[in-house]
Design an enzyme around this catalytic site. Structure first.
Site, PDB file in Angstrom:
ATOM      1  N   HIS A   1     -13.454  16.541   4.059  1.00 29.38           N
ATOM      2  CA  HIS A   1     -13.568  17.531   5.134  1.00 29.38           C
ATOM      3  C   HIS A   1     -12.717  17.133   6.330  1.00 29.38           C
ATOM      4  O   HIS A   1     -12.974  17.552   7.453  1.00 29.38           O
ATOM      5  CB  HIS A   1     -15.044  17.685   5.524  1.00 29.38           C
ATOM      6  CG  HIS A   1     -15.883  18.032   4.339  1.00 29.38           C
ATOM      7  ND1 HIS A   1     -16.103  19.317   3.936  1.00 29.38           N
ATOM      8  CD2 HIS A   1     -16.488  17.231   3.423  1.00 29.38           C
ATOM      9  CE1 HIS A   1     -16.832  19.305   2.829  1.00 29.38           C
ATOM     10  NE2 HIS A   1     -17.082  18.052   2.496  1.00 29.38           N
TER      11      HIS A   1
ATOM     12  N   LYS B   1       2.105 -13.567  17.619  1.00 31.90           N
ATOM     13  CA  LYS B   1       1.283 -14.658  18.169  1.00 31.90           C
ATOM     14  C   LYS B   1       2.071 -15.408  19.259  1.00 31.90           C
ATOM     15  O   LYS B   1       1.561 -15.723  20.324  1.00 31.90           O
ATOM     16  CB  LYS B   1       0.868 -15.642  17.059  1.00 31.90           C
ATOM     17  CG  LYS B   1      -0.113 -15.062  16.047  1.00 31.90           C
ATOM     18  CD  LYS B   1      -0.525 -16.122  15.016  1.00 31.90           C
ATOM     19  CE  LYS B   1      -1.361 -15.513  13.901  1.00 31.90           C
ATOM     20  NZ  LYS B   1      -1.796 -16.448  12.858  1.00 31.90           N
TER      21      LYS B   1
ATOM     22  N   GLU C   1       0.899  -6.394   4.754  1.00 31.22           N
ATOM     23  CA  GLU C   1       1.468  -7.628   5.310  1.00 31.22           C
ATOM     24  C   GLU C   1       2.297  -8.385   4.256  1.00 31.22           C
ATOM     25  O   GLU C   1       3.236  -9.107   4.590  1.00 31.22           O
ATOM     26  CB  GLU C   1       0.315  -8.514   5.809  1.00 31.22           C
ATOM     27  CG  GLU C   1       0.684  -9.407   6.964  1.00 31.22           C
ATOM     28  CD  GLU C   1      -0.542 -10.013   7.629  1.00 31.22           C
ATOM     29  OE1 GLU C   1      -1.177  -9.311   8.444  1.00 31.22           O
ATOM     30  OE2 GLU C   1      -0.878 -11.168   7.323  1.00 31.22           O
TER      31      GLU C   1
HETATM   32  O1  PA5 Z   1      -2.696 -13.186   6.036  1.00 30.40           O
HETATM   33  C1  PA5 Z   1      -2.395 -13.886   6.999  1.00 30.40           C
HETATM   34  O2  PA5 Z   1      -1.799 -14.947   6.873  1.00 30.40           O
HETATM   35  C2  PA5 Z   1      -2.780 -13.470   8.415  1.00 30.40           C
HETATM   36  O3  PA5 Z   1      -3.282 -12.192   8.478  1.00 30.40           O
HETATM   37  C3  PA5 Z   1      -3.804 -14.444   8.950  1.00 30.40           C
HETATM   38  O4  PA5 Z   1      -4.935 -14.448   8.117  1.00 30.40           O
HETATM   39  C4  PA5 Z   1      -4.234 -14.115  10.393  1.00 30.40           C
HETATM   40  O5  PA5 Z   1      -3.115 -14.004  11.213  1.00 30.40           O
HETATM   41  C5  PA5 Z   1      -5.154 -15.210  10.928  1.00 30.40           C
HETATM   42  O6  PA5 Z   1      -4.531 -16.461  10.810  1.00 30.40           O
HETATM   43  P1  PA5 Z   1      -5.342 -17.814  10.898  1.00 30.40           P
HETATM   44  O7  PA5 Z   1      -6.274 -17.901   9.732  1.00 30.40           O
HETATM   45  O8  PA5 Z   1      -4.304 -18.886  10.860  1.00 30.40           O
HETATM   46  O9  PA5 Z   1      -6.087 -17.778  12.198  1.00 30.40           O
END
Ligand code: PA5
Length: 442
Positions: free
Chosen positions: A317, A431, A288
């Site tokens: 394996h 989202k 990410e």
């Molecule tokens: O690393 C990130 O920013 C995302 O993966 C968030 O952690 C994830 O989308 C969850 O977001 P939030 O903590 O706002 O619910």
């Protein structure tokens, strides 16, 4: 006794794995100026307050507050359910998997659950098994607006109120932004205890905030050891000795393998089930943060290196045939454990059958570690690069060290590549579109 992680980068070298996928000393030497410039850039940004995750292990007062809360909560609850997803679940889940069965864990620790997905069968099944009178729900969302977490919260909120009437709020604990978002508003109006996530710390860098530390403390893990290990790594990985800095070496190795040798996949492969959650946590961090269409100049780069996970020896394996003989597009990052905490001796039952007798008297630790070394060596002979992180033990100190090292490696890689590792426009778009679809707008 401190259990410092040791890193071994020898097997990414051309002298070990050959020219096709190995890096030469010259490849690294040519980067020295860029390495120094990236180091200075990170130092400046940190001094400006742009990278607050570096300073999290020093926030002793928060740790104390968390410990106090957890000590009391452990007496009241048999189960804790963490409602969160992505960075709000992977880190705390990894800590629980790695450390939750260590002997030093508090004996009164409740069971901790991480139902991060909105799989209806799983969620219904979990709620059906819990005694709500003895369950605490820790709702974790930095933005306060993530669909999966909000949906789970709303379901739980209704069931709690139905069962516990006006005492429902005593079974809720929020971890969210100090000012913004739905959860903060609800916490204020419904008198729900809420801990803060530093607004400058992104989800996947938040494991050392209350996001990770609260569930860890509730589960009776050694939170101080975790912060101590992270603090040691922060010191080691910000030193001016750039080429012995494990975070920089890790990032530089992976970035150069990607850009010079087309190594598009990094497989994290612990030889220890308890460390598999760390591989999940790393997948999100590397994917990410660095999988980006645009660089900081706004040019299209489509950079990325796919992080995968595998489990040794199980996946020898299943996957290792591919790693050994398939495309030259992978680097393996082994996690090795020297002392597994317990050992199991293989008994000697058939003295007259040499093939079976060979195993008698050896232990499972010897076997799993020999398998790691054999796989590493076979990959080397097949011209496939690898890196190893050796954990002396799976304890909180080593885990804290590992987490901070890889967080610094990730921001270093972003700065080195000219990519912003702290945003996630692709996730945000998902989202927004989910909401539109449910509203019938797309
Ligand atoms: O690393 C990130 O920013 C995302 O993966 C968030 O952690 C994830 O989308 C969850 O977001 P939030 O903590 O706002 O619910």
């Amino acid at each position: 006794m401190k259990s410092d992680i040791r890193w071994n980068f020898a097997n990414i070298g051309q002298d070990q794995v050959g020219e096709k996928s190995g890096l030469s000393e010259d490849d690294i030497a040519k980067m020295s100026q860029q390495l120094a410039a990236t180091h200075n850039d990170l130092k400046e940004r940190r001094n400006r307050g742009d990278l607050p995750f570096y300073n999290l292990p020093e926030k002793v007062e928060i740790v104390e507050e968390i410990q106090q809360y957890a000590e009391d909560a452990r007496k009241r609850f048999s189960d804790v359910v963490v409602l969160g997803i992505g960075g709000s679940s992977l880190g705390p889940g990894a800590l629980q998997t790695a450390l939750g069965r260590n002997p030093e864990c508090a004996a009164d620790a409740p069971r901790i659950h991480f139902p991060d997905n909105v799989d209806p069968f799983e969620f219904d099944d979990l709620l059906g098994r819990l005694d709500l009178e003895k369950t605490l729900f820790n709702v974790v969302t930095k933005s306060g607006g993530t669909p999966e977490t909000l949906a789970q919260y709303l379901i739980v909120r209704e069931r709690l109120e139905h069962k516990l009437k006006d005492k429902y709020n005593e079974h809720l604990l929020f971890t969210t932004d100090p000012v913004k978002g739905h959860l903060r508003r609800i916490a204020n109006s419904e008198k729900i205890r809420a801990f803060e996530i530093d607004p400058g710390v992104g989800g996947r860098f938040s494991i050392l905030t209350p996001v990770g530390l609260l569930p860890a403390a509730l589960g009776g893990l050694d939170v101080s050891g975790l912060c101590e290990g992270a603090s040691a790594a922060e010191e080691e990985c910000t030193s001016d000795e750039l080429l012995i800095n494990p975070a920089y070496r890790f990032a530089l190795s992976l970035c150069l393998l990607r850009d010079l040798k087309n190594v598009g996949t990094v497989v994290m492969m612990p030889y220890c089930n308890r460390l598999l959650g760390l591989a999940d946590w790393f997948r999100q961090l590397w994917a990410e943060s660095l999988g980006k269409r645009f660089n900081l100049k706004g040019e299209e780069v489509f950079w990325g290196q796919t992080p995968e996970k595998a489990l040794g020896a199980t996946d020898q394996h299943s996957m290792v045939q591919l790693y050994m003989e398939g495309p030259f597009d992978k680097v393996i990052c082994f996690l090795e454990v020297e002392d597994h905490g317990v050992d199991v001796v293989i008994p000697r039952i058939y003295p007259d059958q040499p093939d079976l007798d060979f195993w008698g008297g050896r232990t499972l630790s010897e076997l799993i570690n020999a398998e790691k070394h054999a796989t590493e060596s076979a990959l080397r002979q097949a011209g496939r690069p690898s890196i190893t992180a050796v954990f002396p033990r799976v304890d909180a100190y080593a885990v804290g060290q590992f987490l901070m090292t890889l967080e610094i490696a990730t921001v270093f890689a972003g700065a080195f590549l000219g990519i912003n590792p702290l945003d996630q426009p692709g996730v945000e778009l998902g989202k927004v579109l989910t909401k539109k679809r449910l509203a019938g707008e797309s």
